[in-house]
Motif scaffolding. Sequence first.
Motif, PDB file in Angstrom:
ATOM      1  N   VAL A 116       0.835  -1.203   0.000  1.00  0.00           N
ATOM      2  CA  VAL A 116       0.000   0.000   0.000  1.00  0.00           C
ATOM      3  C   VAL A 116       0.869   1.252   0.000  1.00  0.00           C
ATOM      4  O   VAL A 116       0.690   2.164  -0.813  1.00  0.00           O
ATOM      5  CB  VAL A 116      -0.959   0.002   1.218  1.00  0.00           C
ATOM      6  N   VAL A 117       1.827   1.292   0.924  1.00  0.00           N
ATOM      7  CA  VAL A 117       2.682   2.475   1.046  1.00  0.00           C
ATOM      8  C   VAL A 117       3.499   2.682  -0.220  1.00  0.00           C
ATOM      9  O   VAL A 117       3.566   3.802  -0.749  1.00  0.00           O
ATOM     10  CB  VAL A 117       3.594   2.368   2.292  1.00  0.00           C
ATOM     11  N   TRP A 118       4.132   1.611  -0.732  1.00  0.00           N
ATOM     12  CA  TRP A 118       4.980   1.783  -1.907  1.00  0.00           C
ATOM     13  C   TRP A 118       4.179   2.152  -3.153  1.00  0.00           C
ATOM     14  O   TRP A 118       4.673   2.887  -4.015  1.00  0.00           O
ATOM     15  CB  TRP A 118       5.859   0.554  -2.142  1.00  0.00           C
ATOM     16  N   THR A 119       2.956   1.689  -3.264  1.00  0.00           N
ATOM     17  CA  THR A 119       2.126   2.099  -4.403  1.00  0.00           C
ATOM     18  C   THR A 119       1.928   3.609  -4.389  1.00  0.00           C
ATOM     19  O   THR A 119       2.128   4.289  -5.404  1.00  0.00           O
ATOM     20  CB  THR A 119       0.765   1.376  -4.368  1.00  0.00           C
ATOM     21  N   ILE A 120       1.569   4.142  -3.255  1.00  0.00           N
ATOM     22  CA  ILE A 120       1.370   5.591  -3.133  1.00  0.00           C
ATOM     23  C   ILE A 120       2.676   6.339  -3.381  1.00  0.00           C
ATOM     24  O   ILE A 120       2.719   7.332  -4.123  1.00  0.00           O
ATOM     25  CB  ILE A 120       0.790   5.936  -1.739  1.00  0.00           C
ATOM     26  N   LEU A 121       3.756   5.851  -2.760  1.00  0.00           N
ATOM     27  CA  LEU A 121       5.048   6.530  -2.926  1.00  0.00           C
ATOM     28  C   LEU A 121       5.525   6.507  -4.373  1.00  0.00           C
ATOM     29  O   LEU A 121       6.031   7.521  -4.875  1.00  0.00           O
ATOM     30  CB  LEU A 121       6.098   5.909  -2.006  1.00  0.00           C
ATOM     31  N   TYR A 122       5.382   5.381  -5.063  1.00  0.00           N
ATOM     32  CA  TYR A 122       5.831   5.312  -6.457  1.00  0.00           C
ATOM     33  C   TYR A 122       5.026   6.252  -7.355  1.00  0.00           C
ATOM     34  O   TYR A 122       5.570   6.826  -8.297  1.00  0.00           O
ATOM     35  CB  TYR A 122       5.793   3.880  -6.992  1.00  0.00           C
TER      36      TYR A 122
ATOM     37  N   GLY B 193       6.849   9.201  -9.366  1.00  0.00           N
ATOM     38  CA  GLY B 193       6.640   9.397 -10.799  1.00  0.00           C
ATOM     39  C   GLY B 193       6.194  10.814 -11.125  1.00  0.00           C
ATOM     40  O   GLY B 193       6.704  11.433 -12.077  1.00  0.00           O
ATOM     41  N   ILE B 194       5.273  11.350 -10.363  1.00  0.00           N
ATOM     42  CA  ILE B 194       4.802  12.721 -10.596  1.00  0.00           C
ATOM     43  C   ILE B 194       5.945  13.711 -10.382  1.00  0.00           C
ATOM     44  O   ILE B 194       6.123  14.649 -11.171  1.00  0.00           O
ATOM     45  CB  ILE B 194       3.594  13.056  -9.694  1.00  0.00           C
ATOM     46  N   ALA B 195       6.732  13.499  -9.335  1.00  0.00           N
ATOM     47  CA  ALA B 195       7.878  14.388  -9.085  1.00  0.00           C
ATOM     48  C   ALA B 195       8.869  14.323 -10.243  1.00  0.00           C
ATOM     49  O   ALA B 195       9.399  15.361 -10.678  1.00  0.00           O
ATOM     50  CB  ALA B 195       8.568  14.005  -7.772  1.00  0.00           C
ATOM     51  N   GLY B 196       9.137  13.129 -10.752  1.00  0.00           N
ATOM     52  CA  GLY B 196      10.042  12.986 -11.893  1.00  0.00           C
ATOM     53  C   GLY B 196       9.539  13.728 -13.117  1.00  0.00           C
ATOM     54  O   GLY B 196      10.299  14.398 -13.821  1.00  0.00           O
TER      55      GLY B 196
END
Length: 152
Positions: free
Chosen positions: A50-56, A60-63
């Motif tokens: 759950v956490v890594w899905t949100i973080l990724y 991606g948006i930051a990139g």
Amino acid sequence: MSLGRVLPLVLFVLLALGGGGLIGLTVETGGWYAGLDKPSFNPPDWAFGVVWTILYICIGIAGWRVWRAGAGDLQTLWWAQLVVNFSWPPVFFAAQALALAIALILALDVLIVLFIARAWARERIAALLFVPYALWTGYASALNIAIWWMNR
């Protein structure tokens, strides 16, 4: 938003989310990890996905934002953190090299903080998107160190 603007965003999110997901699916995390002694602050297994899905998604948006801003030094930091991020699971789980995994995650912590610090003035939203990532990775660093300590 036009397709020309949305497509790169989608590609950045797919790269981060898809890469992280692919690594998660291909690196065996079950038997060996389940048998390790873990600290009391170890979260339940389902929390990682759950956490890594949100973080990724945030990564991606930051990139995409730093790419769109043409910030070359931030793009370099973004790519570097992604490479180190994607390197950690095979080292920790597949190679079972806990000490090397600590070195990688501490390098990741540094890259994330550098990204936030350097992006703050030029691309504040990208910097803010990395704050939860920094917090989680700091927590994961403590977890990695505790697991190494308890199982040495």
